[in-house]
Scaffold this motif. Structure first.
Motif, PDB file in Angstrom:
ATOM      1  N   ILE B 241       0.839  -1.203   0.000  1.00  0.00           N
ATOM      2  CA  ILE B 241       0.000   0.000   0.000  1.00  0.00           C
ATOM      3  C   ILE B 241       0.875   1.254   0.000  1.00  0.00           C
ATOM      4  N   HIS B 263      -3.442   6.563   3.088  1.00  0.00           N
ATOM      5  CA  HIS B 263      -3.878   5.191   2.849  1.00  0.00           C
ATOM      6  C   HIS B 263      -3.524   4.256   3.993  1.00  0.00           C
ATOM      7  N   THR B 269      -7.192  -0.185   6.871  1.00  0.00           N
ATOM      8  CA  THR B 269      -5.844  -0.678   6.556  1.00  0.00           C
ATOM      9  C   THR B 269      -5.213  -1.471   7.695  1.00  0.00           C
ATOM     10  N   TYR B 302      -5.393  -1.229  -2.686  1.00  0.00           N
ATOM     11  CA  TYR B 302      -5.128   0.055  -3.309  1.00  0.00           C
ATOM     12  C   TYR B 302      -5.873   0.177  -4.638  1.00  0.00           C
TER      13      TYR B 302
END
Lengths: 543, 341
Positions: B241, B263, B269, B302
């Motif tokens: 990522i 992100h 995540t 992603y």
């Protein structure tokens, strides 16, 4: 100048750090076990050739006297461990994995412990063959665990070995027999190592020891220094189980991986345990057969855990009593360490040459295994496997009997160290699954070999039959050709005569028929004499 | 097979139940952050799902003729409930959780053979079933503290849980999540511009979300420290990522995919990297395979976030990873001692 331990080693992948539990049995020096009244001495070894029993019930024997001789190639001699009388020769339960009884000599001790030794040998003036024969005569087998006859190993190693590895790691928890031996008899170990170097012709010797026994290390260093032998060096490796497994120790010390399925000698390395080295020294320099060994007696059920020099054949129960066994707390008796040892069904079993440790444990010390749960593929087992297997995959293949896949994942390289099962949070007895799968694979291999052999035999038979058929045909053809040739020759010699003869025979036959017909016709003609002229004319064409 | 005669005779002493308990314990910092920023909804979800999970697990074990107490003690059903509860929006009504956990435990776990046999992560199967079937309810997140004046209180959260409209109206509390806004409402703005006009973004990532992710990161580090999980899957996923978002950051331009920090600390995540992708049953098991598996999940997350149809893609990525795990394992066997390099 004082000799230092080397710390250069090749790190071992995986491994575990179980609590060592070694201090308990190291509090005092090695004790001498009391002379037992009755000894049970195994005469055979499972997996090795049958021994020839040399004594009969009623015979008086001395300590060190031969009881049974193994064959000179792979056999192991058995000796009386003390003087006394042979009471009987019978099958008796012995501590082994299979639980099968073995042929044993039961000896009633006379209390004198009278030796009958072989003459000492001067190693400097003795040839290698005599040295190995002495080791065979004294019944020495590997004292580290597997119990392989030492003379067999040495004969196989002659002029093939460049490095001698001495296993002083003693990596399993609880066991301190080698540790105690090194503390007290380092000089004898070094003498044994010197003999091993002499026999094998190896150029150097690496002694591998774990860093949890500094006193043993120092004793060994001192003995090395006293020996003035620059072929010897001592390597201290981090304490981690199973660094003392043969191939793992060889990796640690030399960075050599013994190829899968090969023995270490094929890589030019021979591994011997410190106890074996000492036994070899005693055999050569003092003429003593292997009749005793140092065994650790430990576990929470013993008041006084210790190391004892015990005679081979002494009943375990007596020795446990000498360490003040608390029967009320005893849950299990284990021979060997907690990771690779085996559970003894009862204590009326003798100490044998491979008994390095007896653990009389309690439920709280080594609890009964919890019930097995489902494998969650956590991979803890993969992290600890010292040979980089995927234990959880092997488990699934073992369960589903996918032998081929298990083999592809190298199950045969498993050393059964038990590290995987030790960490498994689902308490799966992984080693047990692997043992079963390995046995099945071996069986399948054998069957395959047998099938291949019968197929070969069948093919050979077919081939032979075809060959025979071909030969028969050839012979027939030859015979036919010969006959034809003869015929032709004969024909060339008297073709005319043959032809006439044949023609004549035919003519005669025809004439006979003709004559008969004529006779019949004549009769008919006579009968029909009164008949018309026509009828007479009719018979005429038949003539 | 006799247990008595088999070595080893000792054991480290950890049990699968303890492993699962540690996983749940490690969820506490993340759950605390979720509750702080988004109200009591998640706590209510977890309690409800835990009760359902135990009930359904017991029922199915009973139907399958398995010892109920023995299997309930492995805590795996509770872990599934906790993970699904953390993933559901805090406004989820009771029936949403019921459907999700029934699918997770009844179908994704037990129809495939139960504990240890399921090829797909049960919590993620439940989540994806809900996401596809009930997109409206599944994307209605509470606005974080800071973006709204009034967080729903415990009472109002309960009202929403029972499927009713709270007093102030459900829209008073809810809105698009940070990642969703970034996708849908940016409309060609520079990243910095978007940051200045919206109130759902925090310092590096979504407001609140960056703390939720920090919480799960802390919990994950605890699991690593305790050696409950290995480093390879989280590192593989987070690295993928980070690298992809750095490559497509494009200096924060109007075409930027958002910064690596946005992100890494946005959406699910950290929850995904440390708690979901690491589910051992459904993940790759070889050391090399775990790195690949983690990286693959990171890449898919992603790709879904930037070019896909969903604001976040952890659940889909994990399920796709589950599909590939056996294949990855087959090609990443480690070299055994004594075998040629």
């Amino acid at each position: 100048m004082s000799i230092q331990a080397s710390h250069s080693f090749y790190p071992l992948p995986g491994g575990i750090h179980p609590s060592e539990n070694k201090a308990q049995s190291l509090q005092g020096p090695i004790r001498q076990a009391e002379l037992p009244a009755r000894l049970i001495i195994p005469l055979t070894q499972p997996g090795f050739a049958q021994a020839h029993v040399q004594v009969q019930p009623g015979d008086k024997v001395y300590k060190g006297q031969l009881l049974a001789s193994g064959n000179p190639v792979t056999g192991l001699n058995a000796h009386a461990s003390t003087s006394g009388t042979v009471v009987e020769i019978t099958e008796h339960a012995v501590p082994n994995m299979s639980g099968l009884p073995e042929l044993c000599a039961v000896i009633a001790s006379d209390g004198q412990d009278e030796w009958q030794k072989l003459p000492p040998l001067d190693p400097a003036e003795t040839d290698v063959d005599t040295l190995i024969t002495r080791i065979h005569d004294c019944g020495i087998s590997g004292l580290g665990g597997a119990g392989f006859p030492s003379h067999t190993k040495l004969r196989g190693a002659l002029s093939k070995v460049h490095t001698l590895v001495i296993n002083a790691a003693e990596c399993e928890p609880f066991i301190t027999a080698d540790h105690a031996l090194m503390r007290e008899h380092a000089d004898e170990i070094i003498k044994g190592i010197w003999l091993l170097l002499q026999i094998t012709g190896a150029g150097k010797c690496l002694i591998g020891i774990e860093d949890n026994k500094p006193d043993a290390r120092d004793a060994m260093l001192k003995a090395i220094e006293d020996a003035f032998d620059d072929r010897l060096s001592l390597v201290e490796v981090p304490t981690k189980y199973p660094s003392g497994a043969e191939k793992q120790l060889i990796w640690l010390l030399t960075g050599t991986e013994v190829p899968s399925g090969k023995i270490t000698i094929q890589s030019g390395i021979m591994c011997q345990n410190v106890g074996t080295a000492r036994a070899i020294a005693r055999a050569v320099l003092h003429g003593e057969a292997l009749v005793s060994r140092i065994t650790t007696f430990t576990g929470a059920a013993l008041e006084h855990p210790c190391n004892m020099e015990v005679l081979i054949g002494t009943p375990v129960a007596e020795l446990l009593a000498q360490c003040d066994l608390d029967e009320s707390r005893l849950s299990r008796v284990i021979s060997g360490g907690p990771l690779m040892g085996f559970h003894l069904p009862h204590a009326d079993l003798p100490i044998v040459k491979i008994t390095n440790c007896i653990i009389a444990t309690t439920e709280s010390e080594l609890p009964t295994p919890a019930p097995q749960q489902a494998c969650i593929r956590c991979g803890f087992c993969t992290d600890v496997c010292p040979v980089n297997l995927l234990p959880q995959q092997l488990f699934w293949f073992s369960r589903s009997k996918e032998l081929e896949k298990a083999e592809q994942h190298n199950i045969m390289d498993c050393i059964e160290c038990g590290a995987c099962a030790y960490v498994c949070p689902s308490h799966i007895p992984l080693v047990q699954y692997y043992r079963a799968t390995k046995a099945e694979l071996r069986e399948a291999k054998e069957k395959e070999l047998k099938a291949e052999y019968s197929k070969k035999r069948f093919d050979f038979h077919q081939q032979r039959m075809e060959e025979q058929k071909r030969q028969d045909e050839q012979r027939r053809a030859e015979r036919a050709a010969l006959a034809k040739k003869r015929k032709q020759e004969a024909a060339a010699g008297g073709e005319q005569a043959g032809g006439e003869q044949a023609g004549g025979e035919q003519k005669e036959a025809k004439d006979a028929i003709k004559a008969a017909l004529e006779r019949v016709n004549a009769k008919k003609a006579a009968r029909a004499a009164k008949a018309s002229q026509q009828e007479q004319n009719d018979t005429e064409p038949g003539s | 097979m006799s247990m008595l005669n088999s070595s080893p005779h000792g054991h480290q002493g950890h049990s699968t139940g303890q492993v699962m308990q540690q996983v749940m314990l490690a969820c506490v910092p993340g759950l605390t952050a979720l509750t702080w920023f988004f109200g009591w909804g998640t706590v209510i979800n977890i309690i409800w799902l835990a009760l359902l999970a135990l009930g359904i697990e017991a029922l199915i074990l009973h139907l399958r003729g398995r010892p109920i107490a023995f299997y309930l003690r492995d805590y795996s059903a509770l872990v599934t409930a906790v993970l699904l509860g953390l993933a559901l929006p805090p406004t989820a009504p009771w029936w949403l959780g019921l459907i999700g956990i029934t699918f997770a435990i009844g179908i994704a776990k037990h129809l495939y053979g139960g504990m240890g046999y399921n090829p797909f992560n049960p919590a993620m199967v439940g989540y994806v079933v809900l996401l596809i079937s009930f997109p409206l309810q599944m994307t209605r997140w509470v606005l974080p503290v800071g973006a709204t004046d009034a967080l729903p209180g415990f009472g109002e959260s309960l009202v929403m849980f029972f499927g009713a409209e709270p007093f102030a109206g459900i829209d008073a509390y809810t809105g698009a999540t940070a990642l969703d806004s970034f996708r849908q409402q940016r409309g060609g703005m520079l990243v910095s511009e978007f940051w200045s006009v919206t109130d759902v973004m925090g310092r590096w990532s979504g407001l609140g979300w960056e703390w939720v992710n920090t919480g799960f990161l802390l919990g994950g580090l605890y699991l690593l420290y305790k050696k409950i999980i290995g480093w390879r899957i989280p590192v593989g996923m987070l690295a993928a990522i980070a690298i992809l978002s750095a490559v497509f950051y494009d200096g924060g331009s109007s075409a930027s995919g958002g910064s690596p920090l946005m992100h890494l600390f946005g959406g699910a995540t950290m929850l995904g990297a440390f708690f979901i992708a690491t589910d051992p049953v459904t993940a790759s098991t070889t050391p090399k395979g775990r790195l690949i598996y983690g990286a693959m999940i990171g890449i898919i997350v992603y790709v879904i976030r930037i070019w896909g149809n969903y604001a976040d893609g952890v659940a889909f990525a994990v399920l796709l990873g589950n599909f590939s795990a056996p294949l990855i394992d087959a090609y990443t066997q480690p070299r055994t001692y004594g075998h040629r390099k």
